[in-house]
Write an enzyme that holds these catalytic residues in place. Sequence first.
Site, PDB file in Angstrom:
ATOM      1  NE  ARG A  50      67.632  -4.756   2.572  1.00 50.79           N
ATOM      2  CZ  ARG A  50      68.879  -5.095   3.121  1.00 50.79           C
ATOM      3  NH1 ARG A  50      68.733  -6.463   3.469  1.00 50.79           N
ATOM      4  NH2 ARG A  50      69.192  -3.614   3.910  1.00 50.79           N
TER       5      ARG A  50
ATOM      6  CB  THR B  10      58.703  -5.482   6.821  1.00 49.21           C
ATOM      7  OG1 THR B  10      59.395  -5.808   5.272  1.00 49.21           O
ATOM      8  CG2 THR B  10      58.114  -4.567   7.542  1.00 49.21           C
TER       9      THR B  10
ATOM     10  CG  ASP C 285      71.977   0.669  -0.794  1.00 47.47           C
ATOM     11  OD1 ASP C 285      71.051   0.867  -0.451  1.00 47.47           O
ATOM     12  OD2 ASP C 285      71.882   0.241  -2.511  1.00 47.47           O
TER      13      ASP C 285
ATOM     14  CG  ASP D  97      71.387   4.070  -2.719  1.00 48.47           C
ATOM     15  OD1 ASP D  97      70.461   4.566  -3.463  1.00 48.47           O
ATOM     16  OD2 ASP D  97      71.150   4.606  -1.179  1.00 48.47           O
TER      17      ASP D  97
HETATM   18  O1  PRP Z   1      69.204 -10.616   0.478  1.00 47.07           O
HETATM   19  P1  PRP Z   1      68.602  -8.791   0.932  1.00 47.07           P
HETATM   20  O2  PRP Z   1      68.635  -8.589   2.468  1.00 47.07           O
HETATM   21  O3  PRP Z   1      66.646  -9.656   0.717  1.00 47.07           O
HETATM   22  O4  PRP Z   1      69.024  -8.019   0.505  1.00 47.07           O
HETATM   23  C1  PRP Z   1      69.666  -8.015  -1.084  1.00 47.07           C
HETATM   24  C2  PRP Z   1      69.019  -7.243  -1.160  1.00 47.07           C
HETATM   25  O5  PRP Z   1      69.336  -5.519  -1.218  1.00 47.07           O
HETATM   26  C3  PRP Z   1      69.690  -4.695  -2.441  1.00 47.07           C
HETATM   27  O6  PRP Z   1      68.424  -4.448  -3.267  1.00 47.07           O
HETATM   28  P2  PRP Z   1      67.465  -2.986  -2.918  1.00 47.07           P
HETATM   29  O7  PRP Z   1      66.393  -2.789  -1.728  1.00 47.07           O
HETATM   30  O8  PRP Z   1      68.659  -1.537  -1.855  1.00 47.07           O
HETATM   31  O9  PRP Z   1      67.387  -2.074  -3.929  1.00 47.07           O
HETATM   32  P3  PRP Z   1      68.615  -1.448  -5.127  1.00 47.07           P
HETATM   33  O10 PRP Z   1      68.988  -2.400  -5.686  1.00 47.07           O
HETATM   34  O11 PRP Z   1      66.392  -0.557  -5.707  1.00 47.07           O
HETATM   35  O12 PRP Z   1      68.890  -0.350  -4.582  1.00 47.07           O
HETATM   36  C4  PRP Z   1      71.139  -5.242  -3.054  1.00 47.07           C
HETATM   37  O13 PRP Z   1      70.513  -5.112  -4.370  1.00 47.07           O
HETATM   38  C5  PRP Z   1      69.461  -6.926  -3.026  1.00 47.07           C
HETATM   39  O14 PRP Z   1      68.745  -6.899  -4.056  1.00 47.07           O
HETATM   40  O1  URA Z   2      75.109  -3.997   2.847  1.00 46.53           O
HETATM   41  C1  URA Z   2      73.655  -4.496   1.750  1.00 46.53           C
HETATM   42  C2  URA Z   2      72.627  -4.397   2.167  1.00 46.53           C
HETATM   43  C3  URA Z   2      71.583  -5.160   1.529  1.00 46.53           C
HETATM   44  N1  URA Z   2      71.529  -4.043   0.115  1.00 46.53           N
HETATM   45  C4  URA Z   2      72.865  -3.556   0.321  1.00 46.53           C
HETATM   46  O2  URA Z   2      73.296  -2.788  -0.923  1.00 46.53           O
HETATM   47  N2  URA Z   2      73.977  -3.812   0.736  1.00 46.53           N
HETATM   48 MG    MG Z   3      69.410  -0.207  -2.159  1.00 46.79          MG
END
Ligand code: PRP
Ligand code: URA
Ligand code: MG
Length: 212
Positions: free
Chosen positions: A107, A111, A203, A206
Amino acid sequence: MKSYDNVFVMDHPLIQHKLTFLRSVDTGTKEFRELVSEIATLMCYEATRDLPLMDVETVTPMQKTTTKVIAGRKLAFVPILRAGLGMVDGMLNLVPSAKVGHIGLYRDHDTLKPVEYYNKLPQDITERDVIVLDPMLATGGSAMDAITLVKRSHPKSIKFLCIIAAPEGLEVLTKTHPDVQIYCAAVDEKLNENGYILPGLGDAGDRIFGTL
Ligand SMILES: O=P(O)(O)OC[C@H]1O[C@H](OP(=O)(O)OP(=O)(O)O)[C@H](O)[C@@H]1O
Ligand SMILES: O=c1cc[nH]c(=O)[nH]1
Ligand SMILES: [Mg+2]
């Protein structure tokens, strides 16, 4: 919470108990990873409840009898990278024969829109029921795009399994993909101004990989 026909909130006590520890800021990486996996196993049990069965003849040490096996359905699990990876082993515990595809999305911090960076799905996906995995459904953008990508390969069916859903994400996902059943362990209050779920768990990626 607004009610939807195709959203299932799993209120099993074991799931809810583990979710409490998952949310806690005091839970470290090792325990967090274990909890994600355990919750995925419990959710997999519920999300596969509708698999069709058929009768087979079985010979026990006592006599011949009629018993049940799953009627020729094959599954594929598709984690959304990274955080969805944390759920894969827990799912495979129950369905070791499932194939695993991967969709890489992150994400964009400004944006909040998902950016695709990887896509590898099983070749025989048209013969499979797909369960897309991601612990977090926030704005819904990542799940929406991942499911659109999976649909292009024409699987038999698609379910989406997350641990925490925001109301905003459920609204988007049920509208965009009304044919997809959504399973979650909790529907939280709302998103904050940075698109994080409140109260949420922070997160997920993370916390699973220790990259805080
Ligand atoms: O519903 P949304 O607003 O799209 O957010 C949710 C997304 O955000 C997080 O991923 P992230 O972008 O943090 O990637 P990561 O799993 O690599 O940490 C989570 O694991 C989802 O994939
Ligand atoms: O709360 C949140 C939203 C998006 N992605 C995450 O990992 N946590
Ligand atoms: Mg993430």
